[in-house]
Design a protein around this motif. Structure first.
Motif, short mmCIF file in Angstrom:
data_model
loop_
_atom_site.label_atom_id
_atom_site.label_comp_id
_atom_site.label_asym_id
_atom_site.label_seq_id
_atom_site.Cartn_x
_atom_site.Cartn_y
_atom_site.Cartn_z
N GLN A 64 7.32 -6.65 11.63
CA GLN A 64 6.17 -6.10 12.35
C GLN A 64 5.75 -4.75 11.79
O GLN A 64 4.56 -4.46 11.63
CB GLN A 64 6.49 -5.98 13.84
CG GLN A 64 6.61 -7.34 14.52
CD GLN A 64 7.06 -7.20 15.96
OE1 GLN A 64 6.26 -6.94 16.85
NE2 GLN A 64 8.36 -7.33 16.20
N HIS A 65 6.73 -3.91 11.47
CA HIS A 65 6.44 -2.58 10.90
C HIS A 65 5.69 -2.73 9.57
O HIS A 65 4.68 -2.04 9.34
CB HIS A 65 7.77 -1.82 10.71
CG HIS A 65 7.64 -0.46 10.09
ND1 HIS A 65 7.96 0.71 10.76
CD2 HIS A 65 7.24 -0.08 8.84
CE1 HIS A 65 7.75 1.75 9.95
NE2 HIS A 65 7.32 1.29 8.78
N GLU A 66 6.17 -3.63 8.72
CA GLU A 66 5.55 -3.77 7.39
C GLU A 66 4.19 -4.46 7.46
O GLU A 66 3.26 -4.09 6.73
CB GLU A 66 6.48 -4.54 6.44
CG GLU A 66 7.86 -3.91 6.24
CD GLU A 66 7.83 -2.44 5.87
OE1 GLU A 66 6.85 -1.99 5.24
OE2 GLU A 66 8.79 -1.71 6.23
N ILE A 67 4.05 -5.45 8.33
CA ILE A 67 2.74 -6.11 8.48
C ILE A 67 1.73 -5.13 9.06
O ILE A 67 0.56 -5.12 8.67
CB ILE A 67 2.88 -7.41 9.31
CG1 ILE A 67 3.70 -8.44 8.51
CG2 ILE A 67 1.50 -7.99 9.68
CD1 ILE A 67 4.12 -9.68 9.29
N ASP A 68 2.19 -4.24 9.93
CA ASP A 68 1.32 -3.15 10.40
C ASP A 68 0.77 -2.35 9.22
O ASP A 68 -0.42 -2.02 9.19
CB ASP A 68 2.08 -2.20 11.33
CG ASP A 68 1.98 -2.58 12.81
OD1 ASP A 68 1.25 -3.54 13.13
OD2 ASP A 68 2.62 -1.89 13.64
N HIS A 69 1.63 -2.01 8.25
CA HIS A 69 1.16 -1.25 7.09
C HIS A 69 0.00 -1.96 6.41
O HIS A 69 -0.97 -1.32 6.00
CB HIS A 69 2.29 -1.07 6.06
CG HIS A 69 3.18 0.10 6.31
ND1 HIS A 69 2.71 1.39 6.43
CD2 HIS A 69 4.54 0.19 6.44
CE1 HIS A 69 3.73 2.22 6.62
NE2 HIS A 69 4.86 1.52 6.64
N LEU A 70 0.10 -3.29 6.28
CA LEU A 70 -0.97 -4.04 5.59
C LEU A 70 -2.27 -3.99 6.38
O LEU A 70 -3.33 -4.31 5.84
CB LEU A 70 -0.54 -5.49 5.35
CG LEU A 70 0.68 -5.71 4.44
CD1 LEU A 70 0.93 -7.21 4.25
CD2 LEU A 70 0.51 -5.03 3.08
N GLY A 103 11.83 4.62 11.46
CA GLY A 103 11.42 5.62 10.49
C GLY A 103 10.56 4.92 9.46
O GLY A 103 10.32 3.71 9.56
N CYS A 104 10.08 5.66 8.46
CA CYS A 104 9.18 5.06 7.48
C CYS A 104 9.25 5.86 6.18
O CYS A 104 9.23 7.09 6.22
CB CYS A 104 7.75 5.08 8.04
SG CYS A 104 6.52 4.41 6.90
N LEU A 105 9.33 5.17 5.06
CA LEU A 105 9.42 5.87 3.77
C LEU A 105 8.18 6.70 3.49
O LEU A 105 8.23 7.66 2.72
CB LEU A 105 9.65 4.86 2.63
CG LEU A 105 10.96 4.07 2.68
CD1 LEU A 105 11.05 3.12 1.49
CD2 LEU A 105 12.16 4.99 2.72
N SER A 106 7.04 6.37 4.13
CA SER A 106 5.81 7.14 3.93
C SER A 106 5.70 8.32 4.89
O SER A 106 4.75 9.10 4.81
CB SER A 106 4.58 6.24 4.10
OG SER A 106 4.54 5.28 3.07
N ASN A 154 0.83 -1.22 0.00
CA ASN A 154 0.00 0.00 0.00
C ASN A 154 0.85 1.26 0.00
O ASN A 154 0.38 2.33 -0.37
CB ASN A 154 -1.05 0.01 1.11
CG ASN A 154 -0.51 -0.20 2.50
OD1 ASN A 154 0.66 -0.56 2.68
ND2 ASN A 154 -1.34 0.02 3.50
N GLN A 155 2.12 1.15 0.35
CA GLN A 155 3.00 2.32 0.27
C GLN A 155 3.30 2.71 -1.17
O GLN A 155 3.79 3.80 -1.43
CB GLN A 155 4.32 2.05 1.00
CG GLN A 155 4.17 1.90 2.51
CD GLN A 155 5.53 1.73 3.16
OE1 GLN A 155 6.03 0.63 3.25
NE2 GLN A 155 6.14 2.83 3.59
N VAL A 156 3.05 1.78 -2.09
CA VAL A 156 3.21 2.12 -3.51
C VAL A 156 1.87 1.96 -4.24
O VAL A 156 1.82 1.68 -5.43
CB VAL A 156 4.33 1.30 -4.18
CG1 VAL A 156 5.70 1.81 -3.72
CG2 VAL A 156 4.21 -0.19 -3.90
ZN ZN Z 1 6.73 2.19 7.00
#
Ligand code: ZN
Length: 189
Positions: A136-142, A94-97, A49-51
């Protein structure tokens, strides 16, 4: 192909991803674009979803943070955390978004994650340390969750103005990105 990264507070970043039930060449090439986009932005993880896609897929590569670089790049479809350790550890994320913002986040030190690969074979990995953190950070995004959702309300209040600036697109970013409700910001190279 490098894809633009959607920034806070684009609606897709609050949406839950949809499970992937079949794979095809298009998905394989999307995943390779995700890796390319992540490497171009010097990221160590990226969620679809970040892209701009609602598919349940993340890519992770923590190799650059390791002295011996032993952890291979991973692509996980339909990832689920099935076990989390009770022990929490802190780390500055941090986060690219969310460019320019870093915050200490407490998370379980170890997780067990189940996922499918690009052939839809099912796998289970036990991760700890940095790999557990990034998964965990990326699964949170989903699931539509940002890392700053996991800090104290007081710390979050202090981020308010900086988040507003990101939302308006008044932020500098050295990779292609799309601010919420605006045209893509393509950095000059
Ligand atoms: Zn992120």
């Amino acid at each position: 192909m490098i894809l633009p990264v959607y920034l806070y507070n684009h609606p897709i970043l609050r949406q839950r991803a949809e499970a992937i039930k079949e794979t095809d060449d298009e998905l394989t090439s999307f995943v390779s674009n995700m890796f390319e986009t992540m490497y171009n932005a010097n990221g160590i993880g990226l969620a679809a979803n970040q892209v701009g896609s609602r598919r349940a897929v993340i890519v992770v590569d923590i190799g650059q943070l390791e002295e011996n670089g032993t952890t291979q790049p991973l692509c996980l479809l339909n990832p689920q955390i099935i076990v989390s350790s009770d022990q929490l550890v802190e780390y500055e994320e941090g986060c690219l978004s969310v460019p320019g913002i870093r915050e200490i986040v407490f998370r379980p030190d170890k997780v067990t994650v189940e996922y499918d690969d690009l052939a839809l074979s099912h796998h289970r990995i036990e991760a700890e340390g940095m790999l557990a953190r990034v998964l965990q950070h990326e699964i949170d995004h989903l699931n539509g969750i940002y890392f700053f959702d996991r800090i104290s309300p007081m710390r979050r209040t202090l981020l308010k103005n900086r988040l507003k600036r990101i939302e308006r697109g008044s932020v500098s970013c050295d990779y292609p990105c799309i601010a919420a409700g605006s045209t893509p910001i393509i950095p000059a190279r």
